[in-house]
Motif scaffolding. Structure first.
Motif, PDB file in Angstrom:
ATOM      1  N   SER A 354      59.703  40.479  32.553  1.00 42.37           N
ATOM      2  CA  SER A 354      59.107  41.980  33.031  1.00 42.37           C
ATOM      3  C   SER A 354      57.534  41.993  33.135  1.00 42.37           C
ATOM      4  CB  SER A 354      58.886  42.659  31.111  1.00 42.37           C
ATOM      5  OG  SER A 354      57.614  43.091  30.953  1.00 42.37           O
ATOM      6  N   TYR A 356      55.352  43.321  33.179  1.00 40.34           N
ATOM      7  CA  TYR A 356      54.309  44.506  32.161  1.00 40.34           C
ATOM      8  C   TYR A 356      53.876  43.895  31.285  1.00 40.34           C
ATOM      9  CZ  TYR A 356      56.910  48.654  35.095  1.00 40.34           C
ATOM     10  OH  TYR A 356      56.635  48.812  35.813  1.00 40.34           O
ATOM     11  N   PHE A 386      52.518  51.068  27.629  1.00 36.65           N
ATOM     12  CA  PHE A 386      52.442  49.804  28.688  1.00 36.65           C
ATOM     13  C   PHE A 386      51.439  49.721  29.271  1.00 36.65           C
ATOM     14  CE2 PHE A 386      57.353  51.709  28.016  1.00 36.65           C
ATOM     15  CZ  PHE A 386      58.263  50.096  28.494  1.00 36.65           C
ATOM     16  N   ALA A 388      51.072  47.927  32.856  1.00 35.90           N
ATOM     17  CA  ALA A 388      51.741  46.752  34.247  1.00 35.90           C
ATOM     18  C   ALA A 388      50.485  45.959  34.786  1.00 35.90           C
ATOM     19  CB  ALA A 388      51.312  47.906  35.225  1.00 35.90           C
ATOM     20  N   ALA A 452      55.351  46.139  40.123  1.00 34.71           N
ATOM     21  CA  ALA A 452      53.773  46.095  38.916  1.00 34.71           C
ATOM     22  C   ALA A 452      53.156  44.663  39.116  1.00 34.71           C
ATOM     23  CB  ALA A 452      53.993  45.769  37.146  1.00 34.71           C
TER      24      ALA A 452
END
Ligand code: NAG
Ligand code: NAG
Ligand code: NAG
Ligand code: NAG
Ligand code: NAG
Length: 482
Positions: A354, A356, A386, A388, A452
């Protein structure tokens, strides 16, 4: 002579014309040419604004009028890909590489054509898969593409009858543009159906044999008309009673894809992947489906979201989005060990990465472990968001202040004054995950999501430069399965 009787006038005219041309000589033909060119130039000059205005009107209608959009959409979707995008010349690609301010080499054209820029993991057919979320403003660059083996374009919608289609012209343009660049760099471009927007139709579509065939045929024709390398079924999640219909869909789809492969001169295999959850108790239902791994090319294992500021009571438990080890719930290691040993096919697994981070508000500092804290709920809900990677600084998180949690291999920032706790992935935590994937001979990783990352591709560089082949290849089981 019969021909003379039939066509005397034509012959006469032809001769007369020839004579005229002879008589008037080059002067007239030069004049004619000049005249024709002038007319052509005038027409061209007028055509540009007219065409532009027309296309603006059409695009305005497309964006603002649902009825018009539907019809224009049908026309757009029926136009052949080749007509829209003639095969691209090498110099065009070089230009696009230059646009991306390609600095590390002097001859990108010949280099990328010899696949010089493929990530090292590609040597042993391991995968670096990037999800490209088309709602991100940033376009995919050639520099990003060369660091991937696969790109999955998300999300292509389906409707309740099982039809799969591009949402609008812009979405199709984006897909074709990416695909065109990607093919020259040996990156396979798939499209993902479902996700947060449209997964609700899966349930009814897979359960009904007519809708199921519409769905499968629609996928196949979508692949053909957009020259895609394959499809990713992004259904979060079928429940236990829907599993059988889902596997039936997967089997039937594989059959159709195999037929499509046979019909191709080069016999390219079309790819099929699905997303699967991280918890062994949920995974069990997928693995019960007979031969699942035989029909799919890979499983994208959602190895993040172990802890998050959810709205329910579970949202109060603070912890890493994707702990490699440790914690009081499952972690990445547990998920992957379970799948490796249960399937004995690590080559078909993609571990998630991820790009994030997540933070909680109202966090209490009364727990002994620096990582696993608890947050107060407001009206029964955890407060948090969240963030990024590219937005860290913009949201007030200074990554240079991050501390390292050894057990989970995750960086975190604890702002005790504001009672905010932030966990994320950085170069070091992603390197740890890549090392893990290599050490366990896992077939690949997937990134959620390319958009991201920052403009220097800081995180993608870590992922792409790691060599998953160091831990072996094929299905050799490096980890110990009891
Ligand atoms: C949308 O376009 C159609 C023709 O394509 C037209 O009949 C209709 O009135 C338009 N609707 C609106 C809201 O502009
Ligand atoms: C789904 O899309 C197809 C093709 O555009 C259309 O024919 C069909 O009516 C749509 N179904 C629904 C329920 O909107
Ligand atoms: C896309 O089209 C090109 C040229 O027509 C062809 O060489 C290539 O194999 C196609 N790729 C896929 C994934 O279908
Ligand atoms: C699974 O989902 C379907 C559709 O939402 C629902 O009708 C069914 O009751 C669910 N089954 C179980 C066992 O939860
Ligand atoms: C990208 O790299 C340049 C040069 O090293 C640096 O100045 C810039 O701050 C970096 N930007 C980001 C977003 O990391």
């Amino acid at each position: 002579m019969p021909s003379e009787n039939i066509t005397p006038r034509v012959n006469d005219l032809l001769l007369e014309n020839r004579d005229n041309r002879r008589r008037n000589g080059n002067a007239l033909s030069t004049k004619t040419i000049t005249y024709s060119i002038s007319i052509l130039v005038v027409i061209l000059i007028m055509a540009i604004p007219i065409a532009y205005t027309l296309s603006e009107i059409v695009m305005y209608a497309y964006r603002n009028n649902e009825t018009a959009s539907k019809y224009i959409g049908i026309i757009i979707n029926s136009i052949n890909v080749r007509a829209l995008h003639a095969p691209k010349k090498a110099e065009d690609v070089e230009n696009s590489l230059n646009e991306d301010s390609f600095t590390t080499n002097t001859n990108p054209e010949s280099d990328y054509l010899s696949h010089h820029y493929q990530p090292p993991s590609a040597k042993c057919n391991k995968r670096i898969v990037g999800y490209y979320t088309d709602w991100e403003p940033r376009k995919i660059s050639a520099k990003q593409l060369q660091k991937l083996t696969h790109l999955i374009f998300t999300n292509v919608p389906m409707n309740s009858s099982g039809h799969v289609f591009f949402e609008n012209l812009a979405q199709r343009r984006r897909f074709l543009e990416i695909n065109r660049k990607a093919q020259l760099m040996n990156v396979k471009v798939m499209f993902s159906i479902g996700g947060h927007k449209n997964a609700e139709h899966y349930s009814t579509v897979v359960a009904d044999s007519t809708k199921r065939s519409v769905f499968i045929d629609s996928i196949v024709s979508f692949i053909k008309s957009n020259n895609a390398s394959g499809v990713d079924l992004f259904w979060e999640w079928p429940n236990i009673s829907e599993m059988n219909d889902f596997i039936t869909t997967i089997k039937e789809l594989r059959k159709k894809l195999a037929a499509l492969t046979k019909a191709q001169p080069k016999g390219t295999r079309y790819l099929l992947s699905i997303i699967v959850p991280s918890s062994p108790s949920d995974l069990e239902y997928y693995l019960r489906m007979d031969g699942l791994l035989h029909y799919v090319d890979f499983l994208n294992v959602l190895t993040y979201g172990y802890y998050a500021p959810w709205s329910g009571v579970n949202g109060k438990f603070v912890g890493p989005n994707a702990p490699l080890y440790g914690g009081n719930r499952e972690n990445v290691d547990e998920t992957m060990q379970y799948l490796i040993c249960k399937t004995r096919t690590p080559s078909k697994l993609n571990m998630a990465l991820s790009f994030y981070g997540r933070y909680w508000e109202n966090v209490n500092d009364n727990v002994p472990d620096e990582m696993f804290k608890e947050a107060d709920l407001i009206n029964g809900k955890a407060q948090g968001m969240f963030v990024a990677w590219k937005n860290l600084a913009g949201r007030g998180w200074d990554k240079s202040e991050a501390l390292w949690h050894e057990e989970t291999q995750i960086p975190y920032i604890w702002n005790s004054e504001e009672r905010k706790f932030f966990v994320f992935e950085n170069e070091r935590s992603l390197q740890a995950k890549m090392d893990y994937a290599a050490d366990h001979n896992i077939g690949g990783v997937y990134i959620w999501a390319l958009g991201a990352d920052d403009n220097n591709d800081t995180l993608l560089n870590v992922v792409s430069s790691a060599d998953l082949c160091e831990g072996g290849s094929g299905n050799t089981l490096i980890s110990l399965c009891g």
